[in-house]
Structures are given as structure tokens and as C-alpha cells.
Motif scaffolding. Structure first.
Motif, mmCIF file in Angstrom:
data_model
loop_
_atom_site.group_PDB
_atom_site.id
_atom_site.type_symbol
_atom_site.label_atom_id
_atom_site.label_comp_id
_atom_site.label_asym_id
_atom_site.label_seq_id
_atom_site.Cartn_x
_atom_site.Cartn_y
_atom_site.Cartn_z
ATOM 1 N N UNK A 1 23.615 74.076 74.305
ATOM 2 C CA UNK A 1 23.176 72.668 73.978
ATOM 3 C C UNK A 1 23.541 71.715 72.849
ATOM 4 N N UNK A 2 23.548 72.503 71.649
ATOM 5 C CA UNK A 2 24.002 71.708 70.452
ATOM 6 C C UNK A 2 25.687 71.466 70.609
ATOM 7 N N UNK A 3 26.056 70.352 70.070
ATOM 8 C CA UNK A 3 27.357 69.636 70.166
ATOM 9 C C UNK A 3 28.109 69.874 68.801
ATOM 10 N N UNK A 4 28.488 68.961 68.552
ATOM 11 C CA UNK A 4 29.319 68.702 67.165
ATOM 12 C C UNK A 4 28.487 68.798 66.083
ATOM 13 N N UNK A 5 28.665 69.370 64.875
ATOM 14 C CA UNK A 5 27.914 69.273 63.640
ATOM 15 C C UNK A 5 28.247 67.649 63.238
ATOM 16 N N UNK A 82 22.920 68.494 63.850
ATOM 17 C CA UNK A 82 23.951 68.720 65.433
ATOM 18 C C UNK A 82 23.341 67.805 66.369
ATOM 19 N N UNK A 93 13.184 72.087 74.939
ATOM 20 C CA UNK A 93 13.678 73.033 75.106
ATOM 21 C C UNK A 93 13.189 73.833 73.642
ATOM 22 N N UNK A 94 13.142 73.116 72.676
ATOM 23 C CA UNK A 94 12.652 73.682 71.147
ATOM 24 C C UNK A 94 11.068 74.175 71.617
ATOM 25 N N UNK A 129 18.381 67.297 64.745
ATOM 26 C CA UNK A 129 19.036 67.003 66.177
ATOM 27 C C UNK A 129 19.322 65.618 66.386
#
Lengths: 132, 132
Positions: A1-5, A82, A93-94, A129
Motif C-alpha cells: 500500500x505505501x508508496x514513496x517516503x 508515506x 485498512x489501518x 500517510x
């Protein structure tokens, strides 16, 4: 799910001094200070080739980072951010994973929807996020 | 001088649990644990599109991160690592700026020359410089 920092946020006790450390000592490109009264911070962006460091200093009464600076008078890493594609889906989702979302989805300092996650559920790290 | 943010290092009290948080809750790509006895850590790499998060857990006696975990039993951000082209030139620049280099240039966990900078000279943040 997470992409770039998206960024690492560092709270600093002296914004001019912190900016000088990143600009002069470390030789990075830095922005002018940007006052964000609605977020209770003044920020300087340190622009790296692949991400950003955001230097934060409290602005006004009730700054959300005032207490962090009291506890960490020399400054320190405040949070990591993120990118996600869909902030609503991320929040869902969390919750399903049993991870605590702090408050509601808000519009963050970059004018994009953000949420914050409880450090105790994320390895002692405050996680933001941001819908990219 | 500094280039990319190479990684953010997060010390975790439980490597399997920290890995699960990044893999399952946050949905990131993670590596297998890698034991680095010469550095006193076991590490898991969280691979993001633009940089890495490194989860660190103490390995063996005299781990350099054991004290951090005692002080921060829930874990936390341990250091940030910026890339430089020339570590010797970077060390010289730091000394000329009056910033404290901790110990000597060493070969780091990625088999590249690294040095660490005193948090008190860098906004309360332990900074690693790595010759990319």
C-alpha cells in the motif's frame, strides 16, 4: 500500500540555525521559511534528489509540536510521511489491522488529505500517510 | 553536498513484529532478515519506490543500538543516512564547519564507507553519511 517516503519531519529549536546546518554544513538546497498558522508550524523544506526533509518549528499558541520540543529541547525526528493513493482506503485498512488512527483525516500542510498513526502501533515512530 | 536520502533507520524491539507492521499493515515490500554480526545488528530492509527504511534489532553482545532500545523500549527512529560522493571530503567539510564526526570513517552495513555525525550538531538527529 505505501508508496514513496514523502518526507521526514524534524522539529528544530531554532529554525534559522537548523536551516543553516542543512544549507551550509550539509550543503543541501533549502526553501525559504513558510509559516503555516493553520497547522501551528513554520517549515523549511530541505530538497533532496529523492525526497524531502521538513524542518518544523512551533508557530503560535497550541502548536501541535510544542510539547515535542519541550520533551526534546535539542530537536529530533518528529514523524515520517508515506504516500498512499487513497487515504480513505488507507484509513479503513489501518482500522481493520487494529492500528490506531489519531483523529480524523485532515487536509495537511501540502493541501492534501492526511492522517496520523499512533507511534505505539508503528515501531515507536509517528507515521503520517498522505494521499499523493 | 548531500545527495539522496539513502535510508531512515528505525530500531525495533521485535524484528518479526516490526516486519509484519511494514509488510502486512502498511503493505510494503520487505526483505528477509539479514544478520550483520560485525555491526551488531540484524536488519530488515523496507523497500520504498524512492528510498529504504531499515529496521534494526540488536545482535550479540555490545550491539551499538542496545542502549537506544533500553532508552526507547518501544523503538524509534535511530538515524537518517544521506549519500555523499566523497566521504573524505565530507569528513573534512564537517570538521571545518565545527561539526563533530563520531569516531572514524568505517565500512558500513552496505559495504561502503560511512561516518556518523553528532546529534547535538544536527538538530537532535543522528546523521550517517555514506559514500554512494
Amino acid at each position: 500500500m505505501i508508496g514513496k517516503l514523502n518526507h521526514v519531519a524534524i522539529v528544530v529549536p531554532d529554525l534559522a540555525a537548523g536551516t543553516a546546518i542543512y544549507r551550509d554544513t550539509l550543503g543541501a538546497r533549502v526553501s525559504e521559511p513558510l509559516a503555516l498558522p493553520e497547522h501551528g508550524v513554520t517549515t523549511v523544506f530541505v530538497e533532496l534528489p529523492n525526497t524531502k526533509i521538513e524542518l518544523l518549528h512551533p508557530l503560535g499558541e497550541n502548536s501541535p509540536i510544542a510539547r515535542f520540543l519541550e520533551k526534546n529541547p535539542g530537536g529530533g525526528v518528529h514523524h515520517v510521511c508515506y504516500e498512499v493513493e487513497d487515504i480513505q482506503a488507507a484509513a479503513e485498512r489501518m482500522k481493520q489491522a487494529g492500528a490506531r488512527v489519531l483523529g480524523d483525516i485532515k487536509i495537511g500542510a501540502h493541501n492534501k488529505p492526511v492522517l496520523f498513526l499512533h507511534p505505539k502501533d508503528f515501531c515507536g515512530t509517528l507515521v503520517e500517510l498522505e494521499q499523493a
